[in-house]
Design an enzyme around this catalytic site. Sequence first.
Site, short mmCIF file in Angstrom:
data_model
loop_
_atom_site.label_atom_id
_atom_site.label_comp_id
_atom_site.label_asym_id
_atom_site.label_seq_id
_atom_site.Cartn_x
_atom_site.Cartn_y
_atom_site.Cartn_z
N SER A 25 0.84 -1.20 0.00
CA SER A 25 0.00 0.00 0.00
C SER A 25 0.87 1.24 0.00
CB SER A 25 -0.85 -0.03 1.28
OG SER A 25 -1.49 1.21 1.47
N TYR A 41 -2.01 -0.88 10.94
CA TYR A 41 -2.28 -1.42 9.60
C TYR A 41 -1.07 -1.18 8.69
CZ TYR A 41 -3.73 -1.65 4.76
OH TYR A 41 -3.76 -1.93 3.41
N LYS A 57 1.86 -3.79 6.89
CA LYS A 57 2.26 -3.86 5.47
C LYS A 57 3.78 -3.68 5.35
CE LYS A 57 -1.64 -4.66 3.57
NZ LYS A 57 -1.91 -5.92 2.90
P1 NAD Z 1 -11.07 -6.78 1.26
O1 NAD Z 1 -11.27 -6.76 2.72
O2 NAD Z 1 -12.25 -6.53 0.38
O3 NAD Z 1 -10.40 -8.17 0.81
C1 NAD Z 1 -9.53 -8.89 1.64
C2 NAD Z 1 -10.01 -10.33 1.66
O4 NAD Z 1 -9.14 -11.09 2.50
C3 NAD Z 1 -11.42 -10.47 2.22
O5 NAD Z 1 -12.18 -11.25 1.34
C4 NAD Z 1 -11.21 -11.20 3.55
O6 NAD Z 1 -12.30 -12.05 3.87
C5 NAD Z 1 -9.92 -11.96 3.28
N1 NAD Z 1 -9.14 -12.26 4.49
C6 NAD Z 1 -8.78 -11.43 5.49
N2 NAD Z 1 -8.04 -12.08 6.41
C7 NAD Z 1 -7.92 -13.37 5.97
C8 NAD Z 1 -7.28 -14.52 6.48
N3 NAD Z 1 -6.64 -14.52 7.66
N4 NAD Z 1 -7.35 -15.66 5.77
C9 NAD Z 1 -8.01 -15.71 4.59
N5 NAD Z 1 -8.66 -14.65 4.06
C10 NAD Z 1 -8.60 -13.49 4.75
O7 NAD Z 1 -9.89 -5.75 0.92
P2 NAD Z 1 -9.40 -5.20 -0.48
O8 NAD Z 1 -9.74 -3.77 -0.56
O9 NAD Z 1 -9.80 -6.12 -1.55
O10 NAD Z 1 -7.83 -5.27 -0.24
C11 NAD Z 1 -7.06 -6.40 -0.64
C12 NAD Z 1 -5.66 -6.23 -0.14
O11 NAD Z 1 -5.12 -5.00 -0.65
C13 NAD Z 1 -5.53 -6.13 1.38
O12 NAD Z 1 -4.36 -6.82 1.77
C14 NAD Z 1 -5.39 -4.64 1.64
O13 NAD Z 1 -4.68 -4.37 2.80
C15 NAD Z 1 -4.63 -4.19 0.41
N6 NAD Z 1 -4.84 -2.79 0.07
C16 NAD Z 1 -6.11 -2.32 -0.08
C17 NAD Z 1 -6.32 -0.98 -0.38
C18 NAD Z 1 -7.72 -0.42 -0.49
O14 NAD Z 1 -7.87 0.79 -0.36
N7 NAD Z 1 -8.74 -1.22 -0.74
C19 NAD Z 1 -5.22 -0.13 -0.57
C20 NAD Z 1 -3.94 -0.66 -0.45
C21 NAD Z 1 -3.76 -2.01 -0.12
C1 WQD Z 2 -9.14 10.04 1.05
C2 WQD Z 2 -9.33 11.52 1.33
C3 WQD Z 2 -9.67 12.04 3.66
C4 WQD Z 2 -13.54 10.02 4.09
C5 WQD Z 2 -6.82 4.86 3.05
C6 WQD Z 2 -5.83 4.13 3.91
C7 WQD Z 2 -4.70 3.63 3.05
C8 WQD Z 2 -5.21 2.83 1.85
C9 WQD Z 2 -6.30 3.54 1.10
C10 WQD Z 2 -5.15 0.49 2.36
C11 WQD Z 2 -8.59 12.02 2.58
C12 WQD Z 2 -10.91 12.37 2.84
C13 WQD Z 2 -12.35 10.52 3.57
C14 WQD Z 2 -14.56 10.93 4.45
C15 WQD Z 2 -13.15 12.75 3.78
N1 WQD Z 2 -5.78 1.57 2.25
N2 WQD Z 2 -12.17 11.86 3.42
N3 WQD Z 2 -14.33 12.26 4.28
O1 WQD Z 2 -6.89 7.91 3.86
O2 WQD Z 2 -5.99 8.21 1.49
O3 WQD Z 2 -6.17 5.97 2.44
O4 WQD Z 2 -7.31 3.98 2.02
O5 WQD Z 2 -3.96 0.30 2.24
O6 WQD Z 2 -3.89 2.86 3.87
O7 WQD Z 2 -5.33 5.00 4.90
O8 WQD Z 2 -8.22 7.15 1.81
O9 WQD Z 2 -10.56 7.29 1.13
O10 WQD Z 2 -10.02 7.27 3.60
O11 WQD Z 2 -9.45 9.30 2.25
O12 WQD Z 2 -13.01 13.98 3.64
O13 WQD Z 2 -15.63 10.55 4.93
O14 WQD Z 2 -10.73 11.74 1.60
O15 WQD Z 2 -9.47 13.03 4.65
O16 WQD Z 2 -8.15 13.32 2.31
P1 WQD Z 2 -6.76 7.42 2.48
P2 WQD Z 2 -9.65 7.69 2.22
#
Ligand code: NAD
Ligand code: WQD
Length: 362
Positions: A126, A150, A154
Amino acid sequence: MKNKILVTGGAGYIGSHTCIALHEAGYDIVVYDNLSNSSPEAIKRVSTLIDQPIEFIEGDIRDAESLKQVFTAHHFFGVIHFAGLKAVGESVAKPLMYYNNNVSGTITLLEVMSEYDVKNLVFSSSATVYGDPENLPINEESPRSCTNPYGQSKLAVEHILEDLAKSDDRWNLIALRYFNPVGAHPSGQIGEDPNDIPNNLMPYISQVAVGKLKQLSIFGNDYPTVDGTGVRDFIHVTDLAQGHVAALNYLEQQTSPEKSCLDTASTKQTSSKSSSVGFLPINLGTGKGTSVLELISAFSDVSGQAIPYQFTARRAGDIASCYASANKAKSSLGWQAKLPITDMCQDTWRWQSMNPNGYNIS
Ligand code: NAD
Ligand code: WQD
């Protein structure tokens, strides 16, 4: 049929979209997910979209015995590892749960992979690993630091992968650092389905638009940005899914015996060893920043819905601006994001309006 891939967390938001992209690219997939943050309905819909049953195993990445059964039953080329918990606020309240799931779970997975000699991995990292960036756009060499469990989980996994690559050059480990994934499949059948009130901006906006939530709180309007609101690099989830296909293609090319022969011939070395990718971090973003107000305006335009909002205090831990340098993804994987903000909003709106209660269809 191409190689077989294990997709951990494949029932989740990014995983379900990636399963479709993998299938379309000809990969054979097995999904492994404990459904802790996803629904079997997502798997059902992916099966319908690809017109083929998905091989789905309900299991936890911390359960070595269950993983071993899967690795015994299938011969995998590699693993795409999405499984993990992702809510920043929850991680502050429950750090042990996050370290246990995301770090211990990944160690267990890596141990089983090692035992079965499966050494190709694409890991969901991430942009959060960059903390508050010193320079923009953020490239892969930027310093890493995190302020919440979190993000630490990562970063810890990235360190583990780096050490693993140093210890044994048969590992090929790509960490894809996603920026802000949004959007949904253009069919409107699958998308992001947060439990409870969304933490992230896009699902919050779409729930206001569909009338589930009254108004959006914008966290801060005094940042040093174009309009005072936070700036992020939003990326369409289907572009992100293609980034995973590109990463797998890269691993296949780098580890193929032909590549190894070519390398050997060109460098006149006599080694018979396959070339190693080691640890390779790559940003997946568009390279373009969009402010909170700009995203609201784009969403309102494509949906025809008003998005009422109020300005409130900054959210703890937020940064002003974050967007990627997308150069390395292009030069090493040949991948770049294609879809603009309008498509991200249009596809989110289609998913949200067709499924106001997400996968909860009862
Ligand atoms: P999500 O929660 O929709 O998907 C994650 C999946 O992993 C879920 O289906 C959950 O049931 C499964 N899971 C969690 N723990 C588990 C375990 N111990 N064993 C087996 N399955 C398990 O999340 P997402 O948005 O699809 O994100 C996928 C990956 O990408 C995550 O690792 C997340 O941290 C990373 N990521 C997401 C974002 C984002 O904003 N969505 C941004 C950066 C990184
Ligand atoms: C985006 C912008 C908020 C909600 C998060 C995680 C990051 C990654 C992606 C997994 C910011 C603003 C948000 C609201 C708002 N996930 N905001 N009102 O914080 O960039 O990243 O998701 O890895 O680790 O931290 O994303 O969508 O929460 O926020 O004004 O109700 O929107 O302040 O500027 P962020 P976000």
